[in-house]
Design a protein around this motif. Structure first.
Motif, PDB file in Angstrom:
ATOM      1  N   ILE A  59      61.987  35.863  71.893  1.00 25.46           N
ATOM      2  CA  ILE A  59      63.198  35.279  72.486  1.00 25.46           C
ATOM      3  C   ILE A  59      64.486  35.853  71.899  1.00 25.46           C
ATOM      4  O   ILE A  59      65.562  35.660  72.453  1.00 25.46           O
ATOM      5  CB  ILE A  59      63.161  33.732  72.350  1.00 25.46           C
ATOM      6  CG1 ILE A  59      64.179  33.061  73.271  1.00 25.46           C
ATOM      7  CG2 ILE A  59      63.360  33.303  70.893  1.00 25.46           C
ATOM      8  CD1 ILE A  59      63.989  31.577  73.452  1.00 25.46           C
ATOM      9  N   HIS A  60      64.360  36.587  70.808  1.00 26.58           N
ATOM     10  CA  HIS A  60      65.590  37.087  70.160  1.00 26.58           C
ATOM     11  C   HIS A  60      65.410  38.552  69.764  1.00 26.58           C
ATOM     12  O   HIS A  60      64.800  38.859  68.745  1.00 26.58           O
ATOM     13  CB  HIS A  60      65.897  36.242  68.923  1.00 26.58           C
ATOM     14  CG  HIS A  60      67.203  36.586  68.279  1.00 26.58           C
ATOM     15  ND1 HIS A  60      68.100  35.635  67.873  1.00 26.58           N
ATOM     16  CD2 HIS A  60      67.778  37.776  67.985  1.00 26.58           C
ATOM     17  CE1 HIS A  60      69.163  36.231  67.345  1.00 26.58           C
ATOM     18  NE2 HIS A  60      68.985  37.531  67.391  1.00 26.58           N
ATOM     19  N   THR A  61      65.925  39.471  70.577  1.00 21.60           N
ATOM     20  CA  THR A  61      65.796  40.884  70.220  1.00 21.60           C
ATOM     21  C   THR A  61      67.084  41.659  70.510  1.00 21.60           C
ATOM     22  O   THR A  61      68.007  41.154  71.156  1.00 21.60           O
ATOM     23  CB  THR A  61      64.632  41.601  70.960  1.00 21.60           C
ATOM     24  OG1 THR A  61      65.102  42.165  72.181  1.00 21.60           O
ATOM     25  CG2 THR A  61      63.469  40.681  71.238  1.00 21.60           C
ATOM     26  N   HIS A  62      67.072  42.893  70.015  1.00 23.50           N
ATOM     27  CA  HIS A  62      68.218  43.797  70.165  1.00 23.50           C
ATOM     28  C   HIS A  62      67.756  45.155  70.662  1.00 23.50           C
ATOM     29  O   HIS A  62      68.217  46.182  70.201  1.00 23.50           O
ATOM     30  CB  HIS A  62      68.940  43.919  68.824  1.00 23.50           C
ATOM     31  CG  HIS A  62      69.579  42.644  68.387  1.00 23.50           C
ATOM     32  ND1 HIS A  62      70.698  42.138  68.998  1.00 23.50           N
ATOM     33  CD2 HIS A  62      69.235  41.740  67.432  1.00 23.50           C
ATOM     34  CE1 HIS A  62      71.032  40.990  68.424  1.00 23.50           C
ATOM     35  NE2 HIS A  62      70.156  40.728  67.477  1.00 23.50           N
ATOM     36  N   SER A  63      66.845  45.148  71.622  1.00 21.62           N
ATOM     37  CA  SER A  63      66.268  46.404  72.120  1.00 21.62           C
ATOM     38  C   SER A  63      67.012  46.957  73.331  1.00 21.62           C
ATOM     39  O   SER A  63      66.497  47.837  74.027  1.00 21.62           O
ATOM     40  CB  SER A  63      64.794  46.182  72.480  1.00 21.62           C
ATOM     41  OG  SER A  63      64.077  45.729  71.360  1.00 21.62           O
ATOM     42  N   GLY A  87      69.986  41.295  74.378  1.00 21.17           N
ATOM     43  CA  GLY A  87      71.361  40.797  74.559  1.00 21.17           C
ATOM     44  C   GLY A  87      71.725  39.654  73.635  1.00 21.17           C
ATOM     45  O   GLY A  87      72.571  38.820  73.972  1.00 21.17           O
ATOM     46  N   ASN A  88      71.114  39.602  72.458  1.00 20.46           N
ATOM     47  CA  ASN A  88      71.368  38.474  71.553  1.00 20.46           C
ATOM     48  C   ASN A  88      72.543  38.709  70.590  1.00 20.46           C
ATOM     49  O   ASN A  88      73.064  39.811  70.484  1.00 20.46           O
ATOM     50  CB  ASN A  88      70.089  38.175  70.769  1.00 20.46           C
ATOM     51  CG  ASN A  88      69.215  37.151  71.473  1.00 20.46           C
ATOM     52  OD1 ASN A  88      69.509  35.953  71.444  1.00 20.46           O
ATOM     53  ND2 ASN A  88      68.163  37.603  72.145  1.00 20.46           N
ATOM     54  N   CYS A  89      72.923  37.649  69.918  1.00 19.51           N
ATOM     55  CA  CYS A  89      73.945  37.668  68.846  1.00 19.51           C
ATOM     56  C   CYS A  89      75.326  38.108  69.331  1.00 19.51           C
ATOM     57  O   CYS A  89      76.150  38.558  68.530  1.00 19.51           O
ATOM     58  CB  CYS A  89      73.514  38.560  67.681  1.00 19.51           C
ATOM     59  SG  CYS A  89      72.125  37.879  66.752  1.00 19.51           S
ATOM     60  N   GLY A  90      75.557  38.012  70.643  1.00 25.15           N
ATOM     61  CA  GLY A  90      76.846  38.439  71.192  1.00 25.15           C
ATOM     62  C   GLY A  90      76.883  39.911  71.519  1.00 25.15           C
ATOM     63  O   GLY A  90      77.766  40.386  72.220  1.00 25.15           O
ATOM     64  N   SER A 248      70.503  30.794  66.796  1.00 26.08           N
ATOM     65  CA  SER A 248      69.859  32.046  66.413  1.00 26.08           C
ATOM     66  C   SER A 248      69.511  32.039  64.930  1.00 26.08           C
ATOM     67  O   SER A 248      70.303  31.590  64.100  1.00 26.08           O
ATOM     68  CB  SER A 248      70.794  33.217  66.716  1.00 26.08           C
ATOM     69  OG  SER A 248      71.043  33.278  68.105  1.00 26.08           O
ATOM     70  N   HIS A 249      68.326  32.540  64.633  1.00 22.38           N
ATOM     71  CA  HIS A 249      67.806  32.688  63.261  1.00 22.38           C
ATOM     72  C   HIS A 249      68.342  31.647  62.283  1.00 22.38           C
ATOM     73  O   HIS A 249      69.126  31.952  61.390  1.00 22.38           O
ATOM     74  CB  HIS A 249      68.032  34.111  62.726  1.00 22.38           C
ATOM     75  CG  HIS A 249      69.348  34.738  63.124  1.00 22.38           C
ATOM     76  ND1 HIS A 249      70.540  34.258  62.702  1.00 22.38           N
ATOM     77  CD2 HIS A 249      69.629  35.786  63.922  1.00 22.38           C
ATOM     78  CE1 HIS A 249      71.511  34.983  63.210  1.00 22.38           C
ATOM     79  NE2 HIS A 249      70.980  35.924  63.962  1.00 22.38           N
ATOM     80  N   LEU A 250      67.894  30.429  62.464  1.00 28.36           N
ATOM     81  CA  LEU A 250      68.350  29.333  61.600  1.00 28.36           C
ATOM     82  C   LEU A 250      67.665  29.400  60.230  1.00 28.36           C
ATOM     83  O   LEU A 250      66.468  29.179  60.109  1.00 28.36           O
ATOM     84  CB  LEU A 250      68.060  27.972  62.264  1.00 28.36           C
ATOM     85  CG  LEU A 250      68.460  26.754  61.437  1.00 28.36           C
ATOM     86  CD1 LEU A 250      69.954  26.766  61.113  1.00 28.36           C
ATOM     87  CD2 LEU A 250      68.084  25.464  62.135  1.00 28.36           C
ATOM     88  N   SER A 403      62.049  37.689  66.733  1.00 28.88           N
ATOM     89  CA  SER A 403      62.017  38.695  65.661  1.00 28.88           C
ATOM     90  C   SER A 403      63.408  39.122  65.213  1.00 28.88           C
ATOM     91  O   SER A 403      63.602  39.535  64.088  1.00 28.88           O
ATOM     92  CB  SER A 403      61.244  39.930  66.125  1.00 28.88           C
ATOM     93  OG  SER A 403      62.021  40.686  67.039  1.00 28.88           O
ATOM     94  N   ASP A 404      64.411  39.053  66.128  1.00 32.24           N
ATOM     95  CA  ASP A 404      65.745  39.593  65.858  1.00 32.24           C
ATOM     96  C   ASP A 404      65.672  41.119  65.672  1.00 32.24           C
ATOM     97  O   ASP A 404      66.610  41.732  65.194  1.00 32.24           O
ATOM     98  CB  ASP A 404      66.359  38.925  64.611  1.00 32.24           C
ATOM     99  CG  ASP A 404      67.886  39.015  64.600  1.00 32.24           C
ATOM    100  OD1 ASP A 404      68.462  39.549  65.561  1.00 32.24           O
ATOM    101  OD2 ASP A 404      68.488  38.564  63.615  1.00 32.24           O
ATOM    102  N   GLY A 405      64.551  41.702  66.058  1.00 31.13           N
ATOM    103  CA  GLY A 405      64.354  43.138  65.817  1.00 31.13           C
ATOM    104  C   GLY A 405      64.544  43.977  67.065  1.00 31.13           C
ATOM    105  O   GLY A 405      65.039  43.508  68.101  1.00 31.13           O
TER     106      GLY A 405
HETATM  107 ZN   LIG Z   1      70.289  38.933  66.433  1.00 31.68          ZN
END
Ligand SMILES: [Zn+2]
Length: 524
Positions: A59-63, A87-90, A248-250, A403-405
């Motif tokens: 649910i949380h990536t930067h690809s 499209g995460n983290c702005g 996000s990533h708490l 993953s935030d990856g």
């Molecule tokens: Zn992120």
């Protein structure tokens, strides 16, 4: 005729129910039968000793950009991830303003931008998704609209709050881009220029997200001393608009704050009890990953990448930045260089304190010099979280794995640098190391990697093993699954995951990538 029949394994259906020994039949990309099946099939896949689960929904990536260079989605698909939410983290790559503003946007998201060959030849999200669709991917892709491109397109990179007219324009732009099939919106309140966004702007944009019933994903302003303040800031937007919220990533950052994540979870619980929908994602590591610019005070980041880099050389600004770092107790031995600009590869994988020592200069001075040279392209891995905090978020009923990856390929252009190991090992790490902890059974670990994410995103036909659902599946050996990626040697695929199926086709078979572009763009 059934096309593929998975026989002999234990099925974790994604709901969190106990493992069951049943067979799963698929045809035309869908799950068509589940049970003790005595049917013939084109192909019977013996999965004795394996667990069959729904493919993981990250649910949380930067690809956003790396999938264009690495359509095979190597580091993600090999973990069993079958859907990535970008499209995460702005951060985001659309809308893409024209001319110089596009270069400034590209510089603002530089730490995700590993391939200079990628042409940003789209102007909006619909255009970007078309480019991605044409290129193809092995994973499915769902997207959020990032706040940075929206804000940068209308307001630019300055620190002045948006005018009411500008907020209206941003709302229109968000509406337009959400209509391309985005599942929501993301912001990153410590990233310039959206760190300067007013409460009016945030509420205005959250109102649009609410119109679409999308999610409002928020990388909060601060996860250290001001975690509670940041939670309250976000939840005030939730309460004002009713928008479905994803934290996000708490986790908590900084030793003096360890344990306070439980108070953050109490605030999350209170909001849910009051009728709002608030969830949190988390990845199972004690270090984070971001550009080093994130450690700068807001005033020092203003104006876009070039202006900021010039400021790092300004003799009057430097002492003020250093006192900010002393006050916020930055520990340079906890900060490792992940990504650099070409020519500075000698720094990769090293701690800032070690580099400073070898050069006989103060680490603060070194950090300012490096920022001046590389700006947002200087990626770091920052240690400072407690494993007990990560585990308490996982044990919470509203947690979801993210993953935030990025999708990376060690053998391609995206294999540069020394990335955070989460890009290669997040899900196998959870399924090996973090299970067996109270509250985190294997069934629950799978649930928060699958159905919990699908529910949050309102994806109805993925995330569970159920008749009629898309056949996104992962088969892994519970005794062998393990992440091999470390902070020192991150570019290593996990083991124990022989099969990954996306939309009914093998993307990974017997541990090998089939090189098929099995994924599709999923639109809300
Ligand atoms: Zn992120």
């Amino acid at each position: 005729m059934i096309q593929k029949l998975f026989k002999g394994g234990l099925v974790a259906d994604g709901t969190g129910s106990a493992l069951a020994r049943v067979d799963v039949a698929i045809k035309d990309g869908q799950i068509v039968d589940v049970g003790n099946l005595d049917v013939s099939a084109d192909e019977v896949i013996d999965i004795t000793n394996l667990i069959l689960a729904p493919g993981f929904i990250d649910i949380h990536t930067h690809s956003d950009l790396t999938l264009l260079s690495n359509p095979l989605a190597q580091s993600k698909i090999r973990q069993g991830i079958t859907t990535e939410v970008i499209g995460n983290c702005g951060f985001g790559v659309a809308p893409n303003p024209v001319g110089e503003a596009s270069d400034l946007l590209r510089a603002a998201v530089a730490y995700l931008d590993l391939d200079p060959e990628i042409k940003w030849d789209w102007t909006d999200l619909a255009g970007y998704l078309k480019v991605l669709e044409k290129s193809g991917t092995s994973v499915n892709v769902a997207t959020l609209v990032g706040h940075i491109p929206i804000h940068a397109s209308v307001v630019g990179f300055g620190k002045d709050p948006a005018t009411p007219q500008e907020i209206k324009k941003m709302q229109e732009l968000l509406r337009e881009n959400m209509s391309a099939g985005a599942f929501g919106f993301s912001t990153g309140l410590n990233y310039s220029p959206v760190s300067y966004a007013s409460q009016e702007e945030l509420i205005g944009l959250a109102t649009v997200v609410k119109e679409f019933d999308g999610i409002f994903a928020c990388h909060m302003r601060e996860y250290g001393d001001d975690l509670m303040k940041s939670m309250n800031e976000l939840l005030s937007i939730t309460r004002a608009t009713g928008v479905r919220t994803q934290i996000s990533h708490l986790v908590t950052f900084g030793k003096r704050n360890w344990g306070s994540v439980s108070r953050a979870l109490e605030l999350l619980d209170q909001a849910n009890q009051d009728g709002f929908e608030v969830d949190a994602d988390v990845y199972p590591y004690i270090a984070g990953n971001c550009p080093l610019t994130q450690l700068l005070p807001y005033w020092a980041q203003e104006g876009g990448d070039t202006v900021m880099r010039d400021r790092m050389k300004d003799k009057s600004a430097r002492p003020k930045i250093i006192s900010h770092w002393i006050e916020s107790e930055v520990i340079w031995s906890n900060i490792q260089i992940a990504n650099v600009i070409p020519g500075r590869e000698d720094l990769i994988g090293r701690k800032i304190s070690d580099i400073a020592e070898s050069l006989s200069i103060e680490p603060d001075i070194l950090a300012l010099d490096l920022l001046g040279d590389m700006g947002n392209a200087l990626g770091i891995i920052a240690f400072g979280r407690a494993e007990s905090d990560v585990k308490s978020v996982y044990a919470h009923p509203r947690s979801i794995v993210g993953s935030d990856g990025q999708s990376l390929d060690p053998n391609g252009v995206t294999g540069s640098g020394s990335p955070h190991p989460r890009s290669y090992g997040c899900y196998p790490r959870l399924l090996s190391g973090y299970t067996g902890t109270p509250g985190i059974s294997i069934e629950r670990a799978i649930h928060i990697s699958t159905q919990a994410a699908a529910n949050k995103l309102r994806i109805k036909d993925r995330g569970t093993i159920k008749i009629g659902n898309k056949a996104d599946l992962v088969a892994f050996n519970p005794l062998e699954i393990r992440d091999l990626a470390t902070y020192e040697q991150p570019q290593q695929f996990p083991i124990g995951i022989p099969h990954v199926i996306v939309n009914g086709e093998f993307a990974i078979r017997d541990g090998l990538h089939t090189e098929k572009l099995t994924g599709e763009i999923i639109r809300f």
